[in-house]
Design a protein around this motif. Structure first.
Motif, PDB file in Angstrom:
ATOM      1  N   GLU A 160     -43.824  24.866 -12.968  1.00  0.00           N
ATOM      2  CA  GLU A 160     -44.689  25.946 -12.483  1.00  0.00           C
ATOM      3  C   GLU A 160     -43.842  27.183 -12.232  1.00  0.00           C
ATOM      4  O   GLU A 160     -42.804  27.101 -11.579  1.00  0.00           O
ATOM      5  CB  GLU A 160     -45.406  25.535 -11.187  1.00  0.00           C
ATOM      6  CG  GLU A 160     -46.420  24.411 -11.374  1.00  0.00           C
ATOM      7  CD  GLU A 160     -47.100  24.040 -10.074  1.00  0.00           C
ATOM      8  OE1 GLU A 160     -46.810  24.703  -9.036  1.00  0.00           O
ATOM      9  OE2 GLU A 160     -47.897  23.075 -10.071  1.00  0.00           O
ATOM     10  N   ASP A 161     -44.298  28.312 -12.781  1.00  0.00           N
ATOM     11  CA  ASP A 161     -43.598  29.591 -12.612  1.00  0.00           C
ATOM     12  C   ASP A 161     -42.130  29.492 -13.027  1.00  0.00           C
ATOM     13  O   ASP A 161     -41.231  30.055 -12.382  1.00  0.00           O
ATOM     14  CB  ASP A 161     -43.694  30.070 -11.161  1.00  0.00           C
ATOM     15  CG  ASP A 161     -45.136  30.311 -10.723  1.00  0.00           C
ATOM     16  OD1 ASP A 161     -45.939  30.748 -11.582  1.00  0.00           O
ATOM     17  OD2 ASP A 161     -45.454  30.043  -9.557  1.00  0.00           O
ATOM     18  N   GLY A 162     -41.902  28.729 -14.097  1.00  0.00           N
ATOM     19  CA  GLY A 162     -40.567  28.662 -14.668  1.00  0.00           C
ATOM     20  C   GLY A 162     -39.606  27.723 -13.979  1.00  0.00           C
ATOM     21  O   GLY A 162     -38.423  27.699 -14.325  1.00  0.00           O
ATOM     22  N   ARG A 163     -40.054  26.910 -13.005  1.00  0.00           N
ATOM     23  CA  ARG A 163     -39.146  25.976 -12.368  1.00  0.00           C
ATOM     24  C   ARG A 163     -39.786  24.602 -12.233  1.00  0.00           C
ATOM     25  O   ARG A 163     -41.012  24.459 -12.182  1.00  0.00           O
ATOM     26  CB  ARG A 163     -38.665  26.481 -11.015  1.00  0.00           C
ATOM     27  CG  ARG A 163     -39.670  26.546  -9.906  1.00  0.00           C
ATOM     28  CD  ARG A 163     -38.979  26.710  -8.547  1.00  0.00           C
ATOM     29  NE  ARG A 163     -38.233  25.522  -8.171  1.00  0.00           N
ATOM     30  CZ  ARG A 163     -36.910  25.454  -8.100  1.00  0.00           C
ATOM     31  NH1 ARG A 163     -36.177  26.495  -8.375  1.00  0.00           N
ATOM     32  NH2 ARG A 163     -36.312  24.315  -7.762  1.00  0.00           N
ATOM     33  N   VAL A 164     -38.957  23.593 -12.187  1.00  0.00           N
ATOM     34  CA  VAL A 164     -39.409  22.209 -12.102  1.00  0.00           C
ATOM     35  C   VAL A 164     -40.041  21.959 -10.731  1.00  0.00           C
ATOM     36  O   VAL A 164     -39.476  22.321  -9.693  1.00  0.00           O
ATOM     37  CB  VAL A 164     -38.226  21.235 -12.322  1.00  0.00           C
ATOM     38  CG1 VAL A 164     -38.634  19.797 -12.006  1.00  0.00           C
ATOM     39  CG2 VAL A 164     -37.701  21.334 -13.745  1.00  0.00           C
ATOM     40  N   VAL A 165     -41.223  21.325 -10.757  1.00  0.00           N
ATOM     41  CA  VAL A 165     -41.875  20.937  -9.494  1.00  0.00           C
ATOM     42  C   VAL A 165     -42.196  19.440  -9.467  1.00  0.00           C
ATOM     43  O   VAL A 165     -42.669  18.927  -8.449  1.00  0.00           O
ATOM     44  CB  VAL A 165     -43.162  21.754  -9.247  1.00  0.00           C
ATOM     45  CG1 VAL A 165     -42.837  23.229  -9.083  1.00  0.00           C
ATOM     46  CG2 VAL A 165     -44.169  21.542 -10.373  1.00  0.00           C
ATOM     47  N   GLY A 166     -41.956  18.741 -10.588  1.00  0.00           N
ATOM     48  CA  GLY A 166     -42.229  17.312 -10.597  1.00  0.00           C
ATOM     49  C   GLY A 166     -41.997  16.706 -11.959  1.00  0.00           C
ATOM     50  O   GLY A 166     -41.725  17.397 -12.945  1.00  0.00           O
ATOM     51  N   ILE A 167     -42.084  15.381 -12.020  1.00  0.00           N
ATOM     52  CA  ILE A 167     -41.978  14.666 -13.290  1.00  0.00           C
ATOM     53  C   ILE A 167     -42.985  13.531 -13.294  1.00  0.00           C
ATOM     54  O   ILE A 167     -43.173  12.833 -12.290  1.00  0.00           O
ATOM     55  CB  ILE A 167     -40.545  14.133 -13.529  1.00  0.00           C
ATOM     56  CG1 ILE A 167     -40.442  13.463 -14.905  1.00  0.00           C
ATOM     57  CG2 ILE A 167     -40.104  13.174 -12.414  1.00  0.00           C
ATOM     58  CD1 ILE A 167     -39.019  13.168 -15.334  1.00  0.00           C
ATOM     59  N   GLU A 168     -43.671  13.392 -14.421  1.00  0.00           N
ATOM     60  CA  GLU A 168     -44.633  12.304 -14.584  1.00  0.00           C
ATOM     61  C   GLU A 168     -43.955  11.150 -15.320  1.00  0.00           C
ATOM     62  O   GLU A 168     -43.298  11.349 -16.353  1.00  0.00           O
ATOM     63  CB  GLU A 168     -45.849  12.777 -15.374  1.00  0.00           C
ATOM     64  CG  GLU A 168     -46.910  11.685 -15.542  1.00  0.00           C
ATOM     65  CD  GLU A 168     -48.123  12.142 -16.329  1.00  0.00           C
ATOM     66  OE1 GLU A 168     -49.114  11.391 -16.363  1.00  0.00           O
ATOM     67  OE2 GLU A 168     -48.068  13.232 -16.934  1.00  0.00           O
ATOM     68  N   LEU A 169     -44.100   9.954 -14.760  1.00  0.00           N
ATOM     69  CA  LEU A 169     -43.545   8.757 -15.376  1.00  0.00           C
ATOM     70  C   LEU A 169     -44.650   7.752 -15.624  1.00  0.00           C
ATOM     71  O   LEU A 169     -45.753   7.873 -15.067  1.00  0.00           O
ATOM     72  CB  LEU A 169     -42.467   8.143 -14.491  1.00  0.00           C
ATOM     73  CG  LEU A 169     -41.263   9.039 -14.175  1.00  0.00           C
ATOM     74  CD1 LEU A 169     -41.365   9.534 -12.745  1.00  0.00           C
ATOM     75  CD2 LEU A 169     -39.956   8.314 -14.402  1.00  0.00           C
ATOM     76  N   VAL A 170     -44.343   6.772 -16.463  1.00  0.00           N
ATOM     77  CA  VAL A 170     -45.298   5.704 -16.734  1.00  0.00           C
ATOM     78  C   VAL A 170     -44.597   4.361 -16.528  1.00  0.00           C
ATOM     79  O   VAL A 170     -43.422   4.202 -16.865  1.00  0.00           O
ATOM     80  CB  VAL A 170     -45.871   5.814 -18.172  1.00  0.00           C
ATOM     81  CG1 VAL A 170     -44.761   5.713 -19.218  1.00  0.00           C
ATOM     82  CG2 VAL A 170     -46.948   4.767 -18.415  1.00  0.00           C
TER      83      VAL A 170
END
Length: 679
Positions: free
Chosen positions: A467-477
């Protein structure tokens, strides 16, 4: 080679085809290995703990046996009477047979002596080497009862038609074939300087390796069948810590005299390059070592954090290049400041490429943005931290949760380093397989847990949230293991609908490294493999004459110990090239192939009981102290004198000795017959 096999005794069975060419063939030995030891040079015999085999063209049996048992005599440590005295008496009996006095020998007494060695010797030299002699006495006694002189007993070794190797599971597992039991012996005897000397035969980074080696030797150690493997890595560090002086101080200034006019350029001051330069300088060749950084050590310097490998320790070992008369040329990068082609045109007679795999990789997930703030490659993260250590304020702190993807040793360095920089939040490692499948050293995973790192196994990255050019999270499975395939390996597959998100401010991708191929130009003439590594032959030569390569650049990201083994092997190849123009041959490498294919070690389970002895546990700084108070101080403490002595006594010294004879002289073999060249 079936038609050339004559007779022998192998793994408890007698074979004799001298009068019947259709007779049985020995099980468990690949006869094709006898066709050639080196190019155009067939084996004429092989002797080991499994027995002996004789092929056409061999010397008489007593002469072949003498060559082997003379080695047994020289290898005997002398601590126990059965082996010390028995090996001498066996040699005397075989020498008498070689000189034509075989009928005067009481072979039954010799057999009793050999049997006593087998049953009562305290180590494998005496206990495992008698099978061939007992088999010869029991089944081929007429061949021993000679009445005519057979020649000079020492001829086979002197003519370099005999090569042997003392080995053990730990030695074969070590890429550098370090004689592990020998240096442990010296530690047990209170002589750490000599223990370090055994290691210095192979490489100069002794203390470094004693801290960061991934311990393939320990995985093979036969002591694991008693209670736990010997702490071989920690004993190596003990030797370095207690030897009394840094490695670079062990070489007097006169060691640098007498370098020849043929200069060698070593590109890359990492473990492979330093080890190559170390051996070339001792062989008398002038060496310049080029590196793009301002300090030596390669990934050992810039990729391994100081809390695992103190910089002072590493510098005391990399300075050995200067001590031996070599030169470092720092701040010069291949492909930018010079090329392979320019080095050869500028007067270097040979070039060694030890440039490593210094490029990390992103995850390559759908729609990922490599430029997003907080999305990093593992190696880049570690290199940035190391370079920032020189800044007045040191490395910048981290805020918010950090997720490291991958579970190799670099991933462990990343997560443990991130934990030291973290001011608020968690550090989480996500790995798509189970913990037992992780390539990282289990001790590193254990240390990371102790420092507060969390783990999500069977979890694969699916999407980086920006978001807005910076990492805010990661989705895993979530993943699950499939049934084993034909090779026994389990795959993993995603569980439908099991996706979950970890909010975080930093994602570090640590899924592997690769070589920077852009450093080469067409004029260099360096051919690459389909894995983007430098294509090399067994003698470390490349597609360009006079250019050699080894370490990660040749085989992909591997280990420090393998890189150093390549450095020594390449140095021997370069030496052969500069002296004769002929390719190098490695008898030790060839013997290892025979050992492996003929399964001459097997599991090497101890045949007699040993008293239970607890393995040494490495003492460490407490977890809070190493994170909050002294984050960059070395975490592990070394052994005390008492610790080293106790742990060294756990070694069972389970040696095996293999010897071969050939029709023609063996290139690179020692006149004694004992060969210790590396893989």
């Amino acid at each position: 080679m079936e038609e050339n096999f004559l007779f022998g005794f192998w793994k408890g069975r007698r074979f004799d085809r001298r009068n019947d060419a259709s007779g049985a063939l020995p099980d468990g030995f690949p006869l094709e290995e006898a066709r050639e030891f080196n190019r155009g040079n067939p084996l004429t015999s092989i002797i080991s703990s499994a027995g002996f085999l004789i092929f056409s063209g061999a010397e008489a049996l007593p002469l072949v046996l003498f060559a082997y048992y003379d080695n047994v005599r020289r290898m005997s440590c002398g601590r126990c009477t059965p082996c010390r005295a028995g090996s001498i008496l066996i040699c005397e009996a075989l020498k008498a047979a070689v000189l034509g006095r075989g009928c005067t020998v009481n072979w039954e007494e010799v057999r009793t002596l050999a049997r006593q060695m087998e049953l009562t010797s305290l180590c494998g030299i005496g206990a495992s080497t008698t099978a061939a002699l007992i088999g010869a006495i029991d089944h081929f006694l007429d061949d021993l009862k000679t009445t005519e002189p057979l020649g000079d007993p020492a001829a086979l070794a002197a003519e370099k038609r005999y090569a042997s190797a003392a080995t053990a599971p730990c030695i074969e597992a070590c890429p550098a074939n370090v004689n592990v039991p020998r240096y442990i012996d010296y530690i047990r005897d209170g002589r750490p300087q000599l223990a370090e000397g055994v290691l210095l035969e192979r490489y100069p980074l002794v203390g470094t390796c004693g801290r960061v080696c991934v311990r393939p030797c320990e995985k093979a150690c036969a002591r694991r069948f008693v209670e736990a493997p010997v702490a071989i890595k920690d004993l190596k560090r003990f030797a370095a810590d207690h030897a009394g002086a840094p490695v670079s101080h062990l070489f007097a200034p006169e060691a640098s005299l007498g370098l020849d006019e043929k200069k060698v350029a070593v590109v890359g001051a990492g473990p492979a390059g330093i080890t190559c330069a170390y051996h070339l300088l001792q062989m008398g060749h002038a060496v310049d070592v080029f590196d793009m950084e301002e300090e030596a050590g390669g990934m050992a310097r810039w990729g391994i954090p100081a809390y695992r490998l103190p910089r002072r320790e590493l510098a005391g070992e990399t300075d050995v290049v200067r001590a031996l008369g070599g030169h470092y040329i720092f701040g010069k990068k291949l492909g930018r400041d010079f090329s392979v082609d320019s080095l050869l045109r500028d007067g270097y007679s040979a070039v060694f490429l030890g440039i490593g795999c210094a490029l990390g990789q992103y995850l390559n997930l759908p729609d990922e943005d490599p430029s997003a703030e907080g999305y990093l490659k593992g190696l880049d993260f570690l290199l940035e931290i190391e370079h920032s250590q020189k800044n007045p304020g040191g490395p910048a702190p981290l805020h918010g949760d950090v997720v490291v993807i991958g579970c190799g040793n670099v991933a462990m360095d990343c997560c443990r380093t991130a934990r030291r920089l973290l001011k608020s939040g968690r550090v989480i490692v996500a790995y798509r397989r189970i913990e037992a499948s992780a390539p990282a050293d289990p001790e590193e995973i254990k240390a990371a847990r102790a420092e507060g790192v969390e783990f999500e196994f069977l979890s694969a990255p699916k999407r980086i949230i920006v978001e807005d050019g910076r990492v805010v999270g990661i989705e895993l499975v979530r993943m699950y293991q499939t049934e084993p395939d034909a090779s026994g390996r389990r795959g993993v597959k995603p569980i439908a609908g099991s996706e979950f998100v970890i909010p975080c401010s930093t994602v570090i991708a640590s899924i592997g490294q690769k070589m920077d191929a852009s450093v080469f130009s067409p004029e260099d003439g360096i051919r690459l493999s389909r894995w983007n590594t430098i294509e090399t032959k067994a003698d470390y030569t490349t597609s360009r004459k006079g250019v050699f390569a080894g370490g990660d650049a040749a085989v992909g990201a591997q280990t420090l110990i393998l890189a150093m083994a390549h450095g020594e092997g390449a140095a021997r190849s370069i030496d052969a090239y500069l002296r004769s123009g002929e390719p190098a041959f490695f008898p030790r490498k060839r013997l290892s192939r025979i050992i492996r294919k003929a399964d001459l070690l097997g599991q090497c389970r101890p045949e007699k009981s040993f008293p239970h002895a607890e393995r040494f546990e490495v003492p460490m700084l407490d977890a809070r102290g190493r994170i909050e108070e002294t984050p960059w101080k070395e975490v592990e403490f070394g052994m005390t004198d008492s610790d080293g002595w106790k742990e060294s006594k756990r070694c069972m010294r389970c040696y095996r000795l293999i010897g071969v004879t050939t029709r023609d002289p063996i290139p690179g073999a020692e006149p004694t017959g004992e060969d210790t060249l590396p893989l």
